[in-house]
Design a protein around this motif. Structure first.
Motif, PDB file in Angstrom:
ATOM      1  N   LYS A   8       0.835  -1.201   0.000  1.00 34.70           N
ATOM      2  CA  LYS A   8       0.000   0.000   0.000  1.00 34.70           C
ATOM      3  C   LYS A   8       0.869   1.250   0.000  1.00 34.70           C
ATOM      4  O   LYS A   8       0.614   2.206  -0.760  1.00 34.70           O
ATOM      5  CB  LYS A   8      -0.920  -0.001   1.224  1.00 34.70           C
ATOM      6  CG  LYS A   8      -1.849   1.206   1.292  1.00 34.70           C
ATOM      7  CD  LYS A   8      -2.780   1.125   2.491  1.00 34.70           C
ATOM      8  CE  LYS A   8      -3.702   2.338   2.533  1.00 34.70           C
ATOM      9  NZ  LYS A   8      -4.608   2.295   3.709  1.00 34.70           N
ATOM     10  N   ILE A  12       0.994   4.090  -2.953  1.00 35.82           N
ATOM     11  CA  ILE A  12       0.750   5.520  -2.695  1.00 35.82           C
ATOM     12  C   ILE A  12       1.944   6.357  -3.151  1.00 35.82           C
ATOM     13  O   ILE A  12       1.789   7.423  -3.747  1.00 35.82           O
ATOM     14  CB  ILE A  12       0.458   5.748  -1.196  1.00 35.82           C
ATOM     15  CG1 ILE A  12      -0.884   5.113  -0.820  1.00 35.82           C
ATOM     16  CG2 ILE A  12       0.453   7.236  -0.866  1.00 35.82           C
ATOM     17  CD1 ILE A  12      -1.193   5.103   0.671  1.00 35.82           C
ATOM     18  N   ARG A  15       1.889   6.600  -6.880  1.00 28.97           N
ATOM     19  CA  ARG A  15       0.777   7.447  -7.329  1.00 28.97           C
ATOM     20  C   ARG A  15       1.124   8.923  -7.181  1.00 28.97           C
ATOM     21  O   ARG A  15       0.826   9.740  -8.061  1.00 28.97           O
ATOM     22  CB  ARG A  15      -0.494   7.117  -6.550  1.00 28.97           C
ATOM     23  CG  ARG A  15      -1.740   7.867  -7.035  1.00 28.97           C
ATOM     24  CD  ARG A  15      -2.017   7.576  -8.489  1.00 28.97           C
ATOM     25  NE  ARG A  15      -3.255   8.190  -8.944  1.00 28.97           N
ATOM     26  CZ  ARG A  15      -3.621   8.279 -10.217  1.00 28.97           C
ATOM     27  NH1 ARG A  15      -2.840   7.796 -11.174  1.00 28.97           N
ATOM     28  NH2 ARG A  15      -4.763   8.847 -10.547  1.00 28.97           N
ATOM     29  N   LYS A  16       1.755   9.266  -6.070  1.00 31.00           N
ATOM     30  CA  LYS A  16       2.138  10.653  -5.844  1.00 31.00           C
ATOM     31  C   LYS A  16       3.181  11.134  -6.848  1.00 31.00           C
ATOM     32  O   LYS A  16       3.336  12.333  -7.081  1.00 31.00           O
ATOM     33  CB  LYS A  16       2.666  10.814  -4.421  1.00 31.00           C
ATOM     34  CG  LYS A  16       1.570  10.773  -3.356  1.00 31.00           C
ATOM     35  CD  LYS A  16       2.126  10.989  -1.969  1.00 31.00           C
ATOM     36  CE  LYS A  16       1.004  11.044  -0.928  1.00 31.00           C
ATOM     37  NZ  LYS A  16       1.542  11.237   0.443  1.00 31.00           N
ATOM     38  N   TYR A  21      -2.622   3.921 -12.842  1.00 28.79           N
ATOM     39  CA  TYR A  21      -3.006   2.686 -12.160  1.00 28.79           C
ATOM     40  C   TYR A  21      -2.350   1.473 -12.825  1.00 28.79           C
ATOM     41  O   TYR A  21      -1.875   0.560 -12.145  1.00 28.79           O
ATOM     42  CB  TYR A  21      -4.533   2.537 -12.164  1.00 28.79           C
ATOM     43  CG  TYR A  21      -5.231   3.286 -11.048  1.00 28.79           C
ATOM     44  CD1 TYR A  21      -4.781   4.539 -10.635  1.00 28.79           C
ATOM     45  CD2 TYR A  21      -6.338   2.756 -10.400  1.00 28.79           C
ATOM     46  CE1 TYR A  21      -5.414   5.241  -9.611  1.00 28.79           C
ATOM     47  CE2 TYR A  21      -6.983   3.444  -9.369  1.00 28.79           C
ATOM     48  CZ  TYR A  21      -6.516   4.692  -8.991  1.00 28.79           C
ATOM     49  OH  TYR A  21      -7.136   5.382  -7.975  1.00 28.79           O
ATOM     50  N   SER A  36      -7.685   0.810  -6.083  1.00 33.81           N
ATOM     51  CA  SER A  36      -8.589   1.961  -6.104  1.00 33.81           C
ATOM     52  C   SER A  36      -8.961   2.390  -4.689  1.00 33.81           C
ATOM     53  O   SER A  36      -9.061   3.589  -4.396  1.00 33.81           O
ATOM     54  CB  SER A  36      -9.856   1.618  -6.897  1.00 33.81           C
ATOM     55  OG  SER A  36      -9.546   1.319  -8.233  1.00 33.81           O
ATOM     56  N   TRP A  38      -7.146   1.941  -1.985  1.00 35.33           N
ATOM     57  CA  TRP A  38      -5.966   2.543  -1.354  1.00 35.33           C
ATOM     58  C   TRP A  38      -5.729   3.971  -1.827  1.00 35.33           C
ATOM     59  O   TRP A  38      -5.302   4.831  -1.063  1.00 35.33           O
ATOM     60  CB  TRP A  38      -4.710   1.724  -1.691  1.00 35.33           C
ATOM     61  CG  TRP A  38      -4.628   0.392  -1.006  1.00 35.33           C
ATOM     62  CD1 TRP A  38      -5.424  -0.072   0.011  1.00 35.33           C
ATOM     63  CD2 TRP A  38      -3.690  -0.652  -1.288  1.00 35.33           C
ATOM     64  NE1 TRP A  38      -5.066  -1.342   0.382  1.00 35.33           N
ATOM     65  CE2 TRP A  38      -3.986  -1.731  -0.399  1.00 35.33           C
ATOM     66  CE3 TRP A  38      -2.647  -0.814  -2.184  1.00 35.33           C
ATOM     67  CZ2 TRP A  38      -3.260  -2.917  -0.398  1.00 35.33           C
ATOM     68  CZ3 TRP A  38      -1.911  -1.988  -2.178  1.00 35.33           C
ATOM     69  CH2 TRP A  38      -2.219  -3.033  -1.301  1.00 35.33           C
ATOM     70  N   LEU A  39      -5.995   4.213  -3.100  1.00 40.18           N
ATOM     71  CA  LEU A  39      -5.578   5.481  -3.705  1.00 40.18           C
ATOM     72  C   LEU A  39      -6.693   6.512  -3.863  1.00 40.18           C
ATOM     73  O   LEU A  39      -6.458   7.601  -4.384  1.00 40.18           O
ATOM     74  CB  LEU A  39      -4.958   5.202  -5.096  1.00 40.18           C
ATOM     75  CG  LEU A  39      -3.764   4.245  -5.131  1.00 40.18           C
ATOM     76  CD1 LEU A  39      -3.296   4.048  -6.557  1.00 40.18           C
ATOM     77  CD2 LEU A  39      -2.628   4.753  -4.253  1.00 40.18           C
ATOM     78  N   VAL A  42      -5.779   9.785  -2.452  1.00 44.52           N
ATOM     79  CA  VAL A  42      -4.450  10.300  -2.783  1.00 44.52           C
ATOM     80  C   VAL A  42      -4.574  11.318  -3.919  1.00 44.52           C
ATOM     81  O   VAL A  42      -4.978  10.987  -5.032  1.00 44.52           O
ATOM     82  CB  VAL A  42      -3.501   9.161  -3.210  1.00 44.52           C
ATOM     83  CG1 VAL A  42      -2.116   9.740  -3.590  1.00 44.52           C
ATOM     84  CG2 VAL A  42      -3.365   8.145  -2.089  1.00 44.52           C
TER      85      VAL A  42
END
Length: 230
Positions: A8, A12, A15-16, A21, A36, A38-39, A42
């Protein structure tokens, strides 16, 4: 099931940085629904959003280029097969082609003006060359009886256009007469730019009777094919 904290955190982190995805799933092998979840909270900074957008645009561009390449290959295949259907063109074929061409694009005699000379206009050089070939080989018109007129907008490069047509037609530059179009030039016109060479008109001197003869050919074609209008 307790979420895998390391996965996780890694998801993250990616993603940042602006990863999509699909890119994250390659490094963090979990279900897309889990990712989805988890984020969903974000957010992305402007720079990261731009990266995602660029990736999408690149993917779209690749898809468009692939489709374009496929269209080109299909077009080439169809054109090749079509060309193979035509084995040769004899004199009778040329006579019919030229007559139909004049029927579509040539100047015909009018009820109010019976003495119309043979005149043909087009911007397609292949069509112009075909028409001249038809005049010489079918109508037995002497090259000395041909008149070349270029109709072009004033703001175009008419000197370059004159040179272009002189080369296409294999005639001296001074044999191509220039006529400027007088009507207003609209901004929406598409026949502009470096590849705009105007419209070439081919006229035949002392050709009133030839025009009448061509009209007779056209009328006979209509009679044979039952497409004449009474």
């Amino acid at each position: 099931m307790v979420p895998k904290l390391k996965e996780k955190e890694r998801a993250i982190e990616l993603r940042k940085k602006g990863y999509s995805y699909s890119e994250i799933l390659k490094e963090v092998p979990v279900a897309k629904s889990t990712l989805s979840l988890w984020l969903r909270s974000v957010g992305l900074a402007k720079k990261q959003k731009q990266r995602v957008t660029e990736k999408r645009l690149t993917a779209l561009r690749r898809g468009w280029e692939a489709c374009q390449k496929k269209r080109i290959l299909i077009t080439q295949k169809i054109k090749k097969e079509a060309k193979e259907e035509i084995k040769k063109i004899d004199k009778k074929d040329l006579w019919m082609i030229g007559t139909a061409l004049y029927w579509a694009e040539g100047t015909k005699a009018k009820e109010y003006r019976r003495g119309e000379k043979v005149s043909f206009s087009n911007s397609d050089p292949n069509m112009i060359l075909l028409f001249i070939k038809w005049l010489k080989e079918i109508c037995l018109v002497s090259p000395s009886h041909l008149i070349y007129e270029l109709y072009i907008h004033k703001n175009a490069n008419w000197r370059e256009a004159q040179k272009y047509w002189a080369e296409i037609l294999s005639v001296p530059l001074n044999e191509i007469r220039i006529y400027f179009k007088k009507h207003k030039i609209l901004a929406k016109r598409k026949n502009m730019g470096k590849k705009y060479y105007g419209v070439m008109r081919i006229k035949v001197r002392r050709s009133t009777n030839l025009n009448r003869k061509i009209t007779g050919w056209i009328e006979k074609i209509c009679e044979i094919l039952y497409c004449g209008v009474v």
